[in-house]
Scaffold this motif. Sequence first.
Motif, short mmCIF file in Angstrom:
data_model
loop_
_atom_site.label_atom_id
_atom_site.label_comp_id
_atom_site.label_asym_id
_atom_site.label_seq_id
_atom_site.Cartn_x
_atom_site.Cartn_y
_atom_site.Cartn_z
N CYS B 72 0.82 -1.21 0.00
CA CYS B 72 0.00 0.00 0.00
C CYS B 72 0.86 1.26 0.00
O CYS B 72 1.71 1.43 0.86
CB CYS B 72 -0.91 0.00 1.22
SG CYS B 72 -1.86 1.51 1.34
N CYS B 102 -7.42 5.92 1.94
CA CYS B 102 -7.31 4.99 0.82
C CYS B 102 -7.64 5.69 -0.48
O CYS B 102 -8.54 6.51 -0.55
CB CYS B 102 -8.27 3.84 1.03
SG CYS B 102 -8.23 2.64 -0.28
N CYS B 105 -6.56 2.29 -5.18
CA CYS B 105 -5.72 2.02 -6.33
C CYS B 105 -5.70 0.53 -6.64
O CYS B 105 -5.36 0.13 -7.74
CB CYS B 105 -4.31 2.52 -6.08
SG CYS B 105 -3.51 1.73 -4.69
N CYS B 108 -3.20 -3.26 -3.01
CA CYS B 108 -3.27 -4.23 -1.91
C CYS B 108 -3.97 -5.50 -2.39
O CYS B 108 -3.54 -6.61 -2.09
CB CYS B 108 -3.99 -3.63 -0.72
SG CYS B 108 -5.57 -2.90 -1.12
S1 SF4 Z 1 -6.50 0.48 -2.44
FE1 SF4 Z 1 -5.22 -0.72 -1.08
S2 SF4 Z 1 -3.13 -0.23 -1.71
FE2 SF4 Z 1 -4.44 1.35 -2.58
S3 SF4 Z 1 -4.42 2.99 -1.05
FE3 SF4 Z 1 -6.19 1.69 -0.59
S4 SF4 Z 1 -5.43 0.24 0.92
FE4 SF4 Z 1 -3.66 1.16 -0.05
#
Ligand code: SF4
Lengths: 184, 150, 369
Positions: B72, B102, B105, B108
Amino acid sequence: MSEQQPSKAAPKPAAVMESQPWAGELPENLRTQFSEDVPETSQYAGQPYVVCKPDAAVAVLRYLKEREQFDALVDITAVDYPSREARFELIYIVYSHARNQRLRVKTSIGAASRPRTLTAVFTGANWLEREVYDMFGIVFDGHPGLHRILLPEEWTGFPLRKDSSILGMDQAWVKDNLGIESGQ
Amino acid sequence: MPEWLRRFLLIDLIQGMLVTFRTQHPKYINTEQYPEERPRVAERYRGAPRLNINPENGETLCIACDLCAIACPENLIVVGSVRNPETRRKELTTFTYDLSRCMFCGLCEDACPVDALELTQDFELASFTREGQIWDRQMLEEGPRPSPYR
Amino acid sequence: MADTFLDAQELVLNMGPQHPSTHGVLRVILKLDGEKVLGTECVIGYLHRGVEKIAEHRTYAQFAPYVDRMDYISAVSNGLGYCLAVEKLLNAEAPPRARAVRVILTELNRIASHLLWLGTHALDIGAITPLFYTFREREEILAIFENYCGARLTTHAFRIGGLQYETYSGFEEQVKRFCDTFPAHVDEYETLLTGNPIWRDRLIGVGLLTAEQCKDYGVTGPVLRAAGVAWDLRKAQPYSGYEQYEFEVPTRSGGDTYDRYLVRIEEMRQSVRIIRQAVERIPEGAIMAKGMKVIKPPVGEAYVSIEAPKGELGYFIVSDGSIHPYRVRVRPPSFLNLQALEVMAKGSLVADVVAIIGTIDIVLGEVDR
Ligand code: SF4
Ligand code: SF4
């Protein structure tokens, strides 16, 4: 590169950019024109670049524009290497429409030195140099209006220097403006 | 046609009006009636996170490998685990996901080796407090409960 | 006596940062003599987030979502430029299938960006209707993005080395359907605007910028092409397989606001042409290059630029051989194009400033980064 093998024993040599010499008419011309002011003409990943002495940078770019058809200024930026003696590397990128070629002109300057402005050669250098000043604190001599562009005028410090940390900036701001310790 | 005649006969105006009137038919209504009708989002929509559980035994799929937290960019996932002395495997204890930071994206989700963490099609994520944006393990497993409109 | 009374005062007028026609938070200080603009000064940075600093604290893969947030209207193009730059450092290339899909999505994004520009630009000038039509078509494109990668604006569609997502079933059909219907819609916009006397009166001869001035200011993109320079990076230095596709680079010679409008309209048509060709023959095969698990480029630096909807978008990345970029410099097209506002607006009327800001097609997220 060499750090692929995690060999703890031998101190690995400081990795350097594996650039190739750049042959051709243009680097020849530059070397004859500027002799020791242009100590290096190389390429990396197929992209040519020229290293020149700080004082000669504007002259080299003017020569490139007027004699070698590099008529468009693409970018001016800098990179901070705190461990080097000449701390900043100033990078000019120019493009030639006639040759369809891009060229980087690099020069290393110390923290205290004041490079000449490029605004006399390319008007578009104005904002780009202001941004370099804003982010790195490099003062351009003869610039028509060198003040901060992206950050507010009262900002202290130059964020893209390697020694200014995001966390430090946050903590300082919170302390000054809210009077508490930042939880970050 | 000469320019002045075009102007005099209002040709351009009439043509423009024709375009406008052609789309007056009710079948061209494009407005979404949210919140009365919830729109259907795409299957791959990256919305509210969910921590999947094994449907057979109700146990979490997560193996507490911490890969999602490392992937992340915003460092917003905190995975808590203890090592089970009998099986010598790590077991998930807590899982916090700070939704307020968050950016959806999907990194994760991509990093998870067992498809435990998943971004779902839920998009109604508003809450009244900042704390409400920090989801714990229970919330992540059950999913958000958006209060229906009206 | 009356003479001196009239131009005795130079009025300084603040336009923005909260102004509907500055397309974000741009503050322009206008120096006026009556209705005439004597000079402008842009105050920018209200949206500065320090993207370049953030990059130094992220890994290469982690930084990719952030570039979407610079020019949020054309996030796909931003992502493509970044991925290509890192691939250049890695000396890797995306597989052919990935390249074809990248071209399709990037061109769709170009259309979406131009549509948003057209709608808002027309709105600034007083034509309200086109906005609804352009947004209708833009919605179709965003639906394709959403189906493909799960997000509409900040897509994060590409990964370094290729693609993360395989195309969904029905992708080709949906794109083809869009290509079939869209040109008729462009004709619709043209009916509404191109011949419209008000539109022409407001645009022709406004905001002139010659080719020399463009080069001097580093202006690129449709603004440069409207000044008569047929320069498009997709043709000049093709990337991601653009050399396989047939298309033209539309140019005009006038260099005024109307010409820039026509250039962008024609670009949308050409983009449809590219998408048609690309979607007909998406090669089969892998979508990710090998060895992209850990992205750790050797020590080096590279400048890679692409033709974003707004102009040349460049990434200059310096690698020190670790998993974090040592320095990422973004060369934003909007930033350099906006700088030319001072020459374009000088001597024009106040009302034209709105048209001129619109015609440069800036996104403040990219100007300020
Ligand atoms: S989608 Fe997942 S990787 Fe992206 S910012 Fe959110 S928690 Fe982090
Ligand atoms: S990556 Fe998946 S399995 Fe690993 S800790 Fe995260 S959610 Fe659990």
